[in-house]
Design a protein around this motif. Sequence first.
Motif, PDB file in Angstrom:
ATOM      1  N   LYS A 100      -7.317   1.361  -0.231  1.00 48.44           N
ATOM      2  CA  LYS A 100      -5.910   1.786  -0.151  1.00 48.44           C
ATOM      3  C   LYS A 100      -5.578   2.778  -1.271  1.00 48.44           C
ATOM      4  O   LYS A 100      -4.816   3.716  -1.072  1.00 48.44           O
ATOM      5  N   GLN A 101      -6.198   2.561  -2.439  1.00 50.03           N
ATOM      6  CA  GLN A 101      -5.966   3.488  -3.558  1.00 50.03           C
ATOM      7  C   GLN A 101      -6.504   4.876  -3.234  1.00 50.03           C
ATOM      8  O   GLN A 101      -5.942   5.887  -3.626  1.00 50.03           O
TER       9      GLN A 101
ATOM     10  N   PRO B 261      -3.670   6.540  -0.437  1.00 48.77           N
ATOM     11  CA  PRO B 261      -2.401   5.883  -0.768  1.00 48.77           C
ATOM     12  C   PRO B 261      -1.308   6.037   0.288  1.00 48.77           C
ATOM     13  O   PRO B 261      -0.394   5.216   0.346  1.00 48.77           O
TER      14      PRO B 261
END
Length: 305
Positions: A100-101, A104
Amino acid sequence: MNESLIEKINILKKKKNAIILAHNYQSGEIQDLADFTGDSLELSRKAADNNADVIVFCGVLFMAETASILSPNKTVLLPDKNAGCPMADMITATELAKLKQKHPDAVVVCYVNSSADVKAISDYCCTSSNAVDVVKSIGEDKKIIFVPDKNLGQFVKDRTGRDLVLWPGYCPTHHFATIEAVKEVKDEHPESLILAHPECPKEIREFADELLSTGQMLKYVKTSDRTKFIIATEIGILHTMKKQNPEKTFYPASKKFVCPNMKKITLEKVLFALEDNKHIIKVPDEIASKARKALERMVAVLPKG
Ligand code: 13P
Ligand code: SF4
């Protein structure tokens, strides 16, 4: 022997106001015993909507966790605490958080075959019967991460034309079935229609006539004019197919289609579960309240067609 076990189970079930739910991959005797059998979506809906105090889940851990999240006030029992799903274990919440990072701005869709922790940091859940519709319900402008099944993910990509970020997870039971084995069965029964689960690898998906969840397969064979089918998914489903369609013929597409975890549930273990309230599956409230949002979105999307 089985009769006396079944009798004891039924007496205890009544006493405890319990309901027995079984996945389509369970053994024939467990499916026959159950109050309700179905695919992952049908079972989730049933777990969320019934009047029992106790749910005995004849399936694997992520299914019992899903029932606990959707029905937090009921006691959910998994008759064998080691009945897990290797695919669900192929991604951890830490790994998903890292992904997810990297993306984003992406929305996360996770297959219901995942841990409660993974669901808690996902936006949507889906099952194989509504994955395409769940993805279609998300705005075209949104980037989508799809975890953990690369085969189901690729199937959804093909059906929707969306560019999903996939995770390299897979179901060992489906992924290691070979196209050679399926072709061999087709050569023996050329007049048969091949129904495959989207968890199958690419070559089998491309060779199949239809790609369906287990619940969709059961409906398909009932209403089809065809009478012979090669079934490319876990063999437990053939029990109900034969029972519901005694005039039709079903061939397993490969001997590899056995999920050892699904087969851990036995009549004895169901009885022990009811006798001793084991094994209670309770997702902690903090995780459950986060995961519930993604699951409620899944339960709300009915598969089309
Ligand atoms: P469905 O029954 O939803 O098709 O899922 C298959 C599966 O692998 C469950 O573990
Ligand atoms: Fe998991 Fe595959 Fe077994 Fe389903 S069939 S429970 S996806 S290992």
